[in-house]
Design an enzyme around this catalytic site. Structure first.
Site, mmCIF file in Angstrom:
data_model
loop_
_atom_site.group_PDB
_atom_site.id
_atom_site.type_symbol
_atom_site.label_atom_id
_atom_site.label_comp_id
_atom_site.label_asym_id
_atom_site.label_seq_id
_atom_site.Cartn_x
_atom_site.Cartn_y
_atom_site.Cartn_z
ATOM 1 N N GLU A 65 13.392 -11.899 43.069
ATOM 2 C CA GLU A 65 12.259 -12.794 43.340
ATOM 3 C C GLU A 65 12.212 -13.131 44.815
ATOM 4 O O GLU A 65 11.045 -13.200 45.404
ATOM 5 C CB GLU A 65 12.508 -14.008 42.652
ATOM 6 C CG GLU A 65 12.433 -13.931 41.069
ATOM 7 C CD GLU A 65 10.746 -13.511 40.875
ATOM 8 O OE1 GLU A 65 9.854 -13.992 41.350
ATOM 9 O OE2 GLU A 65 10.681 -12.365 39.932
ATOM 10 N N SER B 143 15.152 -37.067 -15.308
ATOM 11 C CA SER B 143 16.489 -37.641 -16.112
ATOM 12 C C SER B 143 17.562 -37.833 -14.973
ATOM 13 O O SER B 143 18.487 -38.558 -15.213
ATOM 14 C CB SER B 143 16.852 -36.688 -16.990
ATOM 15 O OG SER B 143 15.886 -36.540 -18.102
#
Length: 719
Positions: free
Chosen positions: A160, A426
């Site tokens: 870069e 249940s």
């Protein structure tokens, strides 16, 4: 002395230089003041220029005067060109300065500029310290240059900004080189921006490509270079640059693409990360591995050419390129991470800086629960019309060990484990039975399984058949709805609500008779928490997932010290309840899910029209709930709690207990003794084996009362 004499005296020096010179040459060498009859300088030059052409004409265009005139005209052209070039350059400089000043004025005053604070990152760790997920805008924590291998920052410099340590924030040489390469179309389009300029853009500016933004970028780059050292600028860059997939900073990117910290990346991985910042979406290694590898090769070559790594290291990195790692459990762990974020504020308030959250999640149990649920739904979900599920698994003290909020986090982030309120069916009955036991009944208490009507409500059994008089233990094991309805009528719905809330149910419960069959909605994590009371000896617990929170500096911000409200179930009552839970696993709906060698308790639950199916159970080590259903509340194809949910529960729990030493349920199993056919002073039908018994297990669950010795009053008056 007269004028002629004076002119003659002044003429002598020029004859000494050369007698062959013409008069015109001689006159041109005279100063303005020495010319005859001229009192000032300007007219003398004017007359000389005017007279010269006349002499040229008289001389017929001789060689002397005409050549000198053309030479002087050429020099004037060059001078004019130089003059106007200087003027134009000056105006350009003034214009550029004004432009820079204008755009600088759009920025905050230099003396007030500060680097914006990086949004905090929350690193969420499993119980063993491995990273589960990152939360926050950046996707990873801040990391220093000293923590990472030296070749990692060098990779960014090489590709870069090779002159990073030489320029002053703007690199004219690099800019010129980029322009030349762009004109030649060699190596792709290059921007010429330095790392400092890129950092300035990331810190202060938008991503728009305009001249105004470039000018401001350059101004801010100069300020950064004046304010920070090169290594500080590079460190800021590594922590702020975007790598795609929501990852800001090199640590977040390393975790995202390689499932490791930036401290552990290889040269090949460092090169791939450095190459990625040019085009994060196009070069992401998990999306375009070929393009990512080619870019990484360029980075490695640049590092070797610049002497940042050895040729041998470069060759090794090229031979073994980096590969994006598979993110195991990446879907389900996000449900757990989301739950951490939901409750974190309650413990530490607003997060101001990077923090690390140590959780109770067991990565092996998390992965096992996810795999078991997903595979079961993939195999049977289509034919059974069931699309979703949830699994909650916790230690008896309330520590969440696994949390699966759905089938696929990438398709639905809704956490069904913590936020979905569904009817438990249940699986809610234990609270009814516990209330009854606390009011004096026992597992051997007999009630009549027959049609019942309570103020117009007429519940039926799942099998639509009736057994007659049965013990509560048998009724619980086979989930007889009529018995649960009779019990809630005896103990009152309000008392059942109080019992459920005492054990950890926080959702609103409607105190009606149908509550006995689980018609009020709860979340899976609530139901699991309530069942944990039966697994830990009767102690109330609060579910928790956070053990400790530390700052980036290692300071402990929060540490769990225990929570709960003490004992909420008496030991004898707990023993009776666990005996009935255990009977479910032996002779009831949990037989498919039993764990050999362990004392296990559990309860299934199925709602009306098969819209919800549950199985919740526990050992002394672990409590787990499994829920199946559809988000739109549509019907499944006869999916009952004792079917697919119990299979998922059993497979997961067997794997979770593999290699562990079996432990009994707390409090021991309750042993029945001689009982009377009278309970609470109310006579019931004479005890007999339950009707419609189909299996030996069902027959064994019924214990007939033994005859008792009559006391003195009974002998005298009968009874």
């Amino acid at each position: 002395m007269n004028d002629r004499t004076r002119r003659g005296e002044r003429r002598e020096p020029s004859f000494e230089r050369g007698r062959d010179e013409s008069r015109d040459d001689f006159d041109m060498r005279l100063s303005d003041d020495d010319r005859p009859g001229r009192g000032n300088r300007a007219p003398a030059r004017y007359d000389e220029r005017r007279e010269a052409p006349r002499r040229d004409k008289r001389s017929g265009g001789g060689n002397g005067g005409g050549g000198r005139r053309r030479k002087r005209k050429g020099r004037s052209l060059l001078g004019g060109l130089f003059y106007w070039t200087m003027v134009l350059g000056l105006w350009c400089a003034i214009g550029l300065g004004g432009l820079i000043a204008y755009h600088a004025a759009q920025l905050p005053p230099i003396n007030q500029l500060t680097v914006p604070k990086r949004p905090p990152n929350i690193a969420i760790l499993a119980a063993d310290g491995t990273l589960l997920a990152n939360r926050g805008e950046t996707g990873g924590r801040t990391i220093t240059i000293g923590e990472v291998p030296p070749y990692l920052p060098k990779a960014f410099v090489a590709i870069e900004d090779r002159r990073f340590y030489e320029h002053f924030g703007i690199d004219p040489i690099g800019l010129a080189r980029a322009m030349v390469n762009n004109l030649r179309r060699s190596g792709g389009v290059q921007g010429g921006s330095t790392l400092t300029q890129q950092l300035a853009k990331n810190l202060f500016l938008t991503q728009e490509r305009t001249a105004a933004r470039k000018i401001q970028e350059a101004i801010l780059a100069l300020w950064l270079e004046r304010t920070y050292s090169k290594n500080q600028i590079l460190e800021l860059y590594l922590n702020r640059v975007y790598f795609g997939s929501g990852a800001y900073g090199v640590e977040a990117a390393a975790q995202r693409y390689f499932n490791k910290s930036a401290r552990s990346v290889t040269i090949a991985e460092a090169a791939m990360l450095a190459g990625l910042v040019q085009a994060p979406s196009r070069l992401a290694p998990n999306r375009n591995p070929d393009a990512a590898e080619k870019r990484a090769q360029l980075v490695i070559a640049a590092m070797a050419d610049q002497g940042l790594i050895s040729q041998a290291a470069a060759k090794t990195a090229l031979v073994a390129p980096a590969e994006a790692a598979e993110r195991s459990g990446a879907g389900s762990v996000n449900y757990a991470a989301d739950y951490v974020m939901d409750v974190l504020d309650d413990f530490i308030g607003a997060v101001e800086g990077d923090v690390t959250v140590l959780t109770t999640i067991d990565t092996k149990l998390q992965a096992s629960a996810e795999t078991t649920l997903v595979e079961a739904l993939a195999a049977q979900g289509g034919k059974l019309s069931v699309s979703q599920g949830a699994v909650v698994s916790m230690a008896p003290d309330g520590a969440l060990r696994a949390l699966i909020g759905g089938r696929d986090y990438t398709k639905s982030q809704f956490n069904r484990a913590t936020a979905a309120k569904r009817q438990p069916g249940s699986s809610f009955k234990p609270f009814v039975y516990l209330t009854a036991l606390e009011q004096g009944l026992t597992p051997d208490t007999i009630r009549d399984d027959s049609p019942v009507s309570i103020k117009g409500w007429e519940p039926e059994n799942y099998s639509r058949s009736y057994r007659g008089p049965v013990t509560l233990q048998t009724a619980f094991a086979h989930s007889l709805n009529t018995i649960a309805a009779r019990l809630i009528q005896e103990v009152t719905p309000k008392e059942v609500v109080r019992t459920a809330q005492r054990l950890g149910i926080s959702s609103s419960l409607q105190p009606n008779f149908s509550l006995a069959l689980g018609t009020s909605e709860v979340t899976p994590v609530e139901l699991t928490t309530a069942y944990a009371t039966f697994a830990n000896g009767g102690q109330s617990v609060l579910p928790y997932v956070i053990r400790e929170v530390k700052s980036a500096a290692g300071k402990v911000i929060y540490a769990r010290k225990g929570s709960g409200f003490g004992a909420v179930v008496q030991p004898q009552t707990l023993s009776m309840m666990n005996t009935m839970f255990h009977e479910v696993m032996i002779s009831g709906s949990g037989t498919k899910a039993n764990i050999p060698g362990w004392e296990v308790g559990g309860k299934s639950g199925t709602t009306q029209d098969f819209r919800d199916a549950w199985f919740v159970g526990f050992t002394a080590r672990l409590v787990t709930a499994v829920w199946l259903g559809n988000d739109d509340n549509s019907q499944m194809k006869r999916v009952a709690g004792g079917g697919l949910p119990a299979e998922i529960w059993g497979k997961y729990m067997k794997a979770a207990h593999a290699g562990l030493q079996p432990a009994p349920l707390p409090g021991g199993l309750w042993r029945s003794g001689p009982k009377s056919i009278f309970d609470n002073g109310a006579p019931v039908a004479a005890a007999r084996p339950p009707a419609n018994t189909q299996t030996a297990d069902s027959e064994r669950s019924w214990v007939p009362p033994a005859p008792q010795e009559k006391n003195l009053l009974q002998k005298l008056f009968g009874g």
